[in-house]
Write a protein that holds these residues in place. Sequence first.
Motif, PDB file in Angstrom:
ATOM      1  N   ILE A  62       3.059  -1.225   8.857  1.00 10.49           N
ATOM      2  CA  ILE A  62       2.059  -2.145   8.601  1.00 10.49           C
ATOM      3  C   ILE A  62       1.138  -1.370   7.317  1.00 10.49           C
ATOM      4  CG2 ILE A  62      -0.274  -3.392   9.032  1.00 10.49           C
ATOM      5  CD1 ILE A  62       1.070  -3.410  11.952  1.00 10.49           C
ATOM      6  N   PHE A  63       1.082  -2.012   6.294  1.00  9.04           N
ATOM      7  CA  PHE A  63       0.364  -1.131   5.152  1.00  9.04           C
ATOM      8  C   PHE A  63      -0.934  -1.396   5.266  1.00  9.04           C
ATOM      9  CE2 PHE A  63       4.581  -1.901   2.670  1.00  9.04           C
ATOM     10  CZ  PHE A  63       4.925  -0.354   2.934  1.00  9.04           C
ATOM     11  N   PHE A  64      -1.927  -0.580   4.796  1.00 10.69           N
ATOM     12  CA  PHE A  64      -3.297  -0.755   4.898  1.00 10.69           C
ATOM     13  C   PHE A  64      -3.865  -1.461   3.537  1.00 10.69           C
ATOM     14  CE2 PHE A  64      -4.839   2.419   8.114  1.00 10.69           C
ATOM     15  CZ  PHE A  64      -4.488   1.440   9.049  1.00 10.69           C
ATOM     16  N   GLY A  65      -2.820  -1.225   2.431  1.00  9.74           N
ATOM     17  CA  GLY A  65      -3.046  -1.571   1.061  1.00  9.74           C
ATOM     18  C   GLY A  65      -3.824  -0.954   0.246  1.00  9.74           C
ATOM     19  N   LEU A  66      -4.396  -1.593  -0.556  1.00 12.86           N
ATOM     20  CA  LEU A  66      -5.301  -0.629  -1.511  1.00 12.86           C
ATOM     21  C   LEU A  66      -6.545  -1.053  -1.079  1.00 12.86           C
ATOM     22  CD1 LEU A  66      -3.936  -1.304  -5.304  1.00 12.86           C
ATOM     23  CD2 LEU A  66      -3.956   0.790  -4.028  1.00 12.86           C
ATOM     24  N   THR A  67      -6.991  -2.134  -0.612  1.00 16.33           N
ATOM     25  CA  THR A  67      -8.291  -2.635  -0.070  1.00 16.33           C
ATOM     26  C   THR A  67      -8.006  -3.494   0.987  1.00 16.33           C
ATOM     27  OG1 THR A  67     -10.245  -3.486  -0.586  1.00 16.33           O
ATOM     28  CG2 THR A  67      -8.288  -4.255  -1.768  1.00 16.33           C
ATOM     29  N   GLN A  68      -9.187  -3.709   1.955  1.00 12.96           N
ATOM     30  CA  GLN A  68      -9.346  -4.292   2.953  1.00 12.96           C
ATOM     31  C   GLN A  68     -10.183  -5.725   2.735  1.00 12.96           C
ATOM     32  OE1 GLN A  68      -7.227  -4.134   6.073  1.00 12.96           O
ATOM     33  NE2 GLN A  68      -6.391  -2.275   4.798  1.00 12.96           N
ATOM     34  N   CYS A 107       7.365   6.979  17.305  1.00 18.86           N
ATOM     35  CA  CYS A 107       6.988   6.351  18.401  1.00 18.86           C
ATOM     36  C   CYS A 107       5.710   5.681  18.520  1.00 18.86           C
ATOM     37  CB  CYS A 107       7.189   7.251  19.457  1.00 18.86           C
ATOM     38  SG  CYS A 107       6.444   8.828  19.282  1.00 18.86           S
ATOM     39  N   GLY A 108       5.209   5.513  17.148  1.00 27.35           N
ATOM     40  CA  GLY A 108       3.894   4.671  17.185  1.00 27.35           C
ATOM     41  C   GLY A 108       2.822   5.826  16.927  1.00 27.35           C
ATOM     42  N   PRO A 109       1.519   5.547  16.109  1.00 21.53           N
ATOM     43  CA  PRO A 109       1.229   4.205  15.708  1.00 21.53           C
ATOM     44  C   PRO A 109       2.213   4.023  14.414  1.00 21.53           C
ATOM     45  CG  PRO A 109      -0.018   5.638  14.869  1.00 21.53           C
ATOM     46  CD  PRO A 109       0.470   6.303  15.784  1.00 21.53           C
ATOM     47  N   ASN A 110       2.177   2.342  13.862  1.00 15.35           N
ATOM     48  CA  ASN A 110       3.079   2.182  12.854  1.00 15.35           C
ATOM     49  C   ASN A 110       2.439   1.831  11.470  1.00 15.35           C
ATOM     50  OD1 ASN A 110       2.275  -0.049  13.872  1.00 15.35           O
ATOM     51  ND2 ASN A 110       3.969  -1.200  13.444  1.00 15.35           N
ATOM     52  N   GLU A 111       0.982   2.340  11.314  1.00 19.07           N
ATOM     53  CA  GLU A 111       0.208   1.815  10.116  1.00 19.07           C
ATOM     54  C   GLU A 111       0.389   2.891   9.111  1.00 19.07           C
ATOM     55  OE1 GLU A 111      -3.323   1.435  12.328  1.00 19.07           O
ATOM     56  OE2 GLU A 111      -2.920  -1.055  12.899  1.00 19.07           O
ATOM     57  N   ILE A 112       0.388   2.429   7.947  1.00 18.24           N
ATOM     58  CA  ILE A 112       0.547   3.333   6.916  1.00 18.24           C
ATOM     59  C   ILE A 112      -0.791   3.073   5.996  1.00 18.24           C
ATOM     60  CG2 ILE A 112       2.038   4.132   4.874  1.00 18.24           C
ATOM     61  CD1 ILE A 112       4.379   3.177   6.336  1.00 18.24           C
ATOM     62  N   ASP A 113      -1.499   4.463   5.756  1.00 15.73           N
ATOM     63  CA  ASP A 113      -2.573   3.909   4.782  1.00 15.73           C
ATOM     64  C   ASP A 113      -2.184   3.998   3.300  1.00 15.73           C
ATOM     65  OD1 ASP A 113      -5.094   3.615   3.770  1.00 15.73           O
ATOM     66  OD2 ASP A 113      -5.948   5.838   4.366  1.00 15.73           O
ATOM     67  N   HIS A 114      -1.449   3.306   2.767  1.00 19.88           N
ATOM     68  CA  HIS A 114      -0.973   3.218   1.550  1.00 19.88           C
ATOM     69  C   HIS A 114      -0.551   1.741   1.196  1.00 19.88           C
ATOM     70  CE1 HIS A 114       0.581   5.206  -1.905  1.00 19.88           C
ATOM     71  NE2 HIS A 114       0.636   6.290  -1.597  1.00 19.88           N
ATOM     72  N   TYR A 115       0.248   1.595   0.056  1.00 16.38           N
ATOM     73  CA  TYR A 115       0.764   0.358  -0.294  1.00 16.38           C
ATOM     74  C   TYR A 115       2.160   0.389  -0.478  1.00 16.38           C
ATOM     75  CZ  TYR A 115       0.658   1.875  -4.821  1.00 16.38           C
ATOM     76  OH  TYR A 115       1.029   2.714  -6.214  1.00 16.38           O
ATOM     77  N   PHE A 116       2.998   1.448  -0.239  1.00 15.72           N
ATOM     78  CA  PHE A 116       4.473   1.406  -0.152  1.00 15.72           C
ATOM     79  C   PHE A 116       4.936   2.643   0.777  1.00 15.72           C
ATOM     80  CE2 PHE A 116       3.272   4.219  -3.846  1.00 15.72           C
ATOM     81  CZ  PHE A 116       4.201   5.203  -3.566  1.00 15.72           C
ATOM     82  N   CYS A 117       5.930   2.651   0.854  1.00 15.80           N
ATOM     83  CA  CYS A 117       6.545   3.834   1.947  1.00 15.80           C
ATOM     84  C   CYS A 117       6.897   4.844   0.887  1.00 15.80           C
ATOM     85  CB  CYS A 117       7.787   3.233   2.419  1.00 15.80           C
ATOM     86  SG  CYS A 117       7.550   1.901   3.940  1.00 15.80           S
ATOM     87  N   ASP A 118       6.063   6.086   1.448  1.00 11.93           N
ATOM     88  CA  ASP A 118       6.333   7.371   0.690  1.00 11.93           C
ATOM     89  C   ASP A 118       6.651   8.438   1.707  1.00 11.93           C
ATOM     90  OD1 ASP A 118       7.021   9.312  -1.259  1.00 11.93           O
ATOM     91  OD2 ASP A 118       4.852   9.058  -2.332  1.00 11.93           O
ATOM     92  N   ALA A 139       2.234  -9.200  -3.337  1.00 12.93           N
ATOM     93  CA  ALA A 139       2.370 -10.026  -2.296  1.00 12.93           C
ATOM     94  C   ALA A 139       1.582  -9.839  -1.066  1.00 12.93           C
ATOM     95  CB  ALA A 139       3.987 -10.253  -1.755  1.00 12.93           C
ATOM     96  N   GLY A 140       1.303  -8.503  -0.801  1.00 11.04           N
ATOM     97  CA  GLY A 140       0.208  -8.222   0.066  1.00 11.04           C
ATOM     98  C   GLY A 140      -0.963  -8.627   0.052  1.00 11.04           C
ATOM     99  N   PHE A 141      -1.398  -8.880  -1.174  1.00 13.86           N
ATOM    100  CA  PHE A 141      -2.873  -9.309  -1.431  1.00 13.86           C
ATOM    101  C   PHE A 141      -3.060 -10.563  -1.023  1.00 13.86           C
ATOM    102  CE2 PHE A 141      -2.506  -6.246  -5.367  1.00 13.86           C
ATOM    103  CZ  PHE A 141      -3.251  -5.147  -4.753  1.00 13.86           C
ATOM    104  N   LEU A 142      -2.020 -11.396  -0.672  1.00 15.89           N
ATOM    105  CA  LEU A 142      -2.112 -12.840  -0.507  1.00 15.89           C
ATOM    106  C   LEU A 142      -2.017 -12.970   1.168  1.00 15.89           C
ATOM    107  CD1 LEU A 142       0.027 -14.539  -2.924  1.00 15.89           C
ATOM    108  CD2 LEU A 142      -2.313 -14.209  -3.088  1.00 15.89           C
TER     109      LEU A 142
END
Length: 315
Positions: free
Chosen positions: A11-17, A167-178, A81-84
Amino acid sequence: MQNINNVTEFIFFGLTQNEQIEKICFVLFLFLYLVIVLGNLLIIVTIFFSSRLNSPMYFFLSYLSFVDICYSSVTAPKMIAGFLVKKKTISFVGCMTQLFGVHFFGCTESFILTVMAYDRYIAICKPLHYTTIMTRRVCGQLVAASWVGGLMHSLLETIATNQLPFCGPNEIDHYFCDVHPLVRLACTDTYIIGVIVVSNSGVIALSSFITLVSSYIAILVSLRSRSSEGRLKALSTCASHVTVVILFFGPCTFMYIRPSSNFSEDKTVAVLYTVITPMLNPLIYTLRNEEMKKAMKKLWSQKWILCFREGPSRR
């Protein structure tokens, strides 16, 4: 390392919430992505159809534009697409694929920029031998080597990251996988993988940057014996490339030369080399290049003339 993987998606956090800011970002980044694709396509088409732009510099520039389109297309559409949507998810396989694409095209671009600096060094410092050194075959080999180098780098990064247990958590504080965000999620000691990331990505970015700087120092030294007119012409030719190098390698070096750590600035810095630089490349190379501007005007004026001639004949 035993691969214990309980994660099927990230799960991406994206650029903003902030939902209001996300709507603005959707319009802004969609516009920027269209500029990237259309601007770089314009350069590729112009170089391909123009008989005047047949030098090695434009041969490399066409590949740089192609890589820019691919590089941005790995991250930008998913981000837009994530912005929507409220929940921005990506499958584990999709994440590894995105990681591979980011490093493949990013590393290939760094090598092509280095090759372009070498081309300018030969053209300015050894003008009498330029045509014999930078043959079509040599140019093709240099581009092929850039692609192979990018492939080897991205395979190492992807395979090493894929072996980490999640093994969790699965939240990425980014907008793509790096690599850095994924390493922070691994449920094991990541010291070894951190060393691999820094030694691989960091050394490539730093060594390419040092090679580029050395090339332009040699060019500046050789220009001291030239006339003022010759110096201005040579510097004008190199100015566009130097600008692109600074915009691309500055953020990349900041991101990959240091150990994995959670900096809030990472996402902002990543935007610079995944979106802003690919968008600026067409503008920099066209606005500062008289040959390119003339070729574009001639090519597209011919296209319009043909359209007007074909129109009445069809009627």
